[in-house]
Write a protein that holds these residues in place. Sequence first.
Motif, PDB file in Angstrom:
ATOM      1  N   SER A  59       6.277   3.979  47.253  1.00 36.01           N
ATOM      2  CA  SER A  59       6.000   3.034  48.344  1.00 36.01           C
ATOM      3  C   SER A  59       7.274   2.356  48.817  1.00 36.01           C
ATOM      4  CB  SER A  59       5.057   1.931  47.968  1.00 36.01           C
ATOM      5  OG  SER A  59       4.208   2.130  47.044  1.00 36.01           O
ATOM      6  N   ARG A  60       8.142   2.015  47.845  1.00 36.01           N
ATOM      7  CA  ARG A  60       9.419   1.408  48.248  1.00 36.01           C
ATOM      8  C   ARG A  60      10.216   2.383  49.101  1.00 36.01           C
ATOM      9  NH1 ARG A  60      12.097  -0.073  42.871  1.00 36.01           N
ATOM     10  NH2 ARG A  60      13.968  -0.069  44.173  1.00 36.01           N
ATOM     11  N   TRP A  61      10.245   3.633  48.692  1.00 32.90           N
ATOM     12  CA  TRP A  61      10.984   4.648  49.441  1.00 32.90           C
ATOM     13  C   TRP A  61      10.346   4.879  50.816  1.00 32.90           C
ATOM     14  CZ3 TRP A  61      15.330   7.102  49.993  1.00 32.90           C
ATOM     15  CH2 TRP A  61      15.376   8.284  50.719  1.00 32.90           C
ATOM     16  N   SER A  62       9.022   4.917  50.844  1.00 28.94           N
ATOM     17  CA  SER A  62       8.312   5.146  52.115  1.00 28.94           C
ATOM     18  C   SER A  62       8.604   4.051  53.126  1.00 28.94           C
ATOM     19  CB  SER A  62       6.806   5.218  51.881  1.00 28.94           C
ATOM     20  OG  SER A  62       6.504   6.310  51.069  1.00 28.94           O
ATOM     21  N   ALA A  63       8.834   2.831  52.660  1.00 24.56           N
ATOM     22  CA  ALA A  63       9.144   1.741  53.590  1.00 24.56           C
ATOM     23  C   ALA A  63      10.411   2.067  54.375  1.00 24.56           C
ATOM     24  CB  ALA A  63       9.313   0.433  52.818  1.00 24.56           C
ATOM     25  N   TYR A  64      11.408   2.670  53.738  1.00 25.08           N
ATOM     26  CA  TYR A  64      12.636   3.035  54.438  1.00 25.08           C
ATOM     27  C   TYR A  64      12.403   4.190  55.395  1.00 25.08           C
ATOM     28  CZ  TYR A  64      14.973   0.133  50.974  1.00 25.08           C
ATOM     29  OH  TYR A  64      15.369  -0.919  50.188  1.00 25.08           O
ATOM     30  N   GLU A  65      11.434   5.026  55.093  1.00 22.87           N
ATOM     31  CA  GLU A  65      11.135   6.178  55.945  1.00 22.87           C
ATOM     32  C   GLU A  65      10.278   5.790  57.149  1.00 22.87           C
ATOM     33  OE1 GLU A  65      11.681   9.740  55.468  1.00 22.87           O
ATOM     34  OE2 GLU A  65      13.280   9.042  54.159  1.00 22.87           O
TER      35      GLU A  65
END
Length: 190
Positions: free
Chosen positions: A114-120
């Motif tokens: 989820s943290r990574w998806s926020a940047y995407e």
Amino acid sequence: MSGMVWSVIPPLLLLALVLVTGAAGVDRALRARDGERLFWVGFTAFLGVLMTAAWAVAASPDYTPVAGWAVAAGSTAAAAWVVWRNRRRAVEQERNRTAVQVHGTTLRHRDVLSRWSAYELDPWLAAEYPRLQDVRSPETRDFIRALKTADQLRAGVRTPEDAAAYSQAVDRLAGCLEAAERAAGGGRAA
């Protein structure tokens, strides 16, 4: 002689009942991890077997070998059943511990994703941290590799060793994301 055969049957039936109830009591005591109960159930079952065997021998002395074989076979079968149940219970407990560990690791894995998806998915964060999407950056490349490894290990968890490897992969994944975030810096939005 036939009267002697009928006189040995009641003690042998009682012997079977004592062995079955004794084995069930020992199993319950093992499941509850109650050492005192285990001792008293085992001791009572032993005395019950001894008394019913003595009754069978006293009722029909000619059938002493039959009573002896019944005691030996019945005791062996009861002990084997208790050991089998205890091993099965241990395997089930290990399986449950592994499932709990995998569930916790899966939650941590989802948190990192989820943290990574926020940047995407967030255009502002994507503009703020452009290096997090650039696979030419060594930290981002390490993160992508760690992500693939964690995803592959998640699908193949079967044993406690697999669960431990998956947990280590998710720890590495979280560390790689933190390293990529530090390397990306921030404040580059227009």
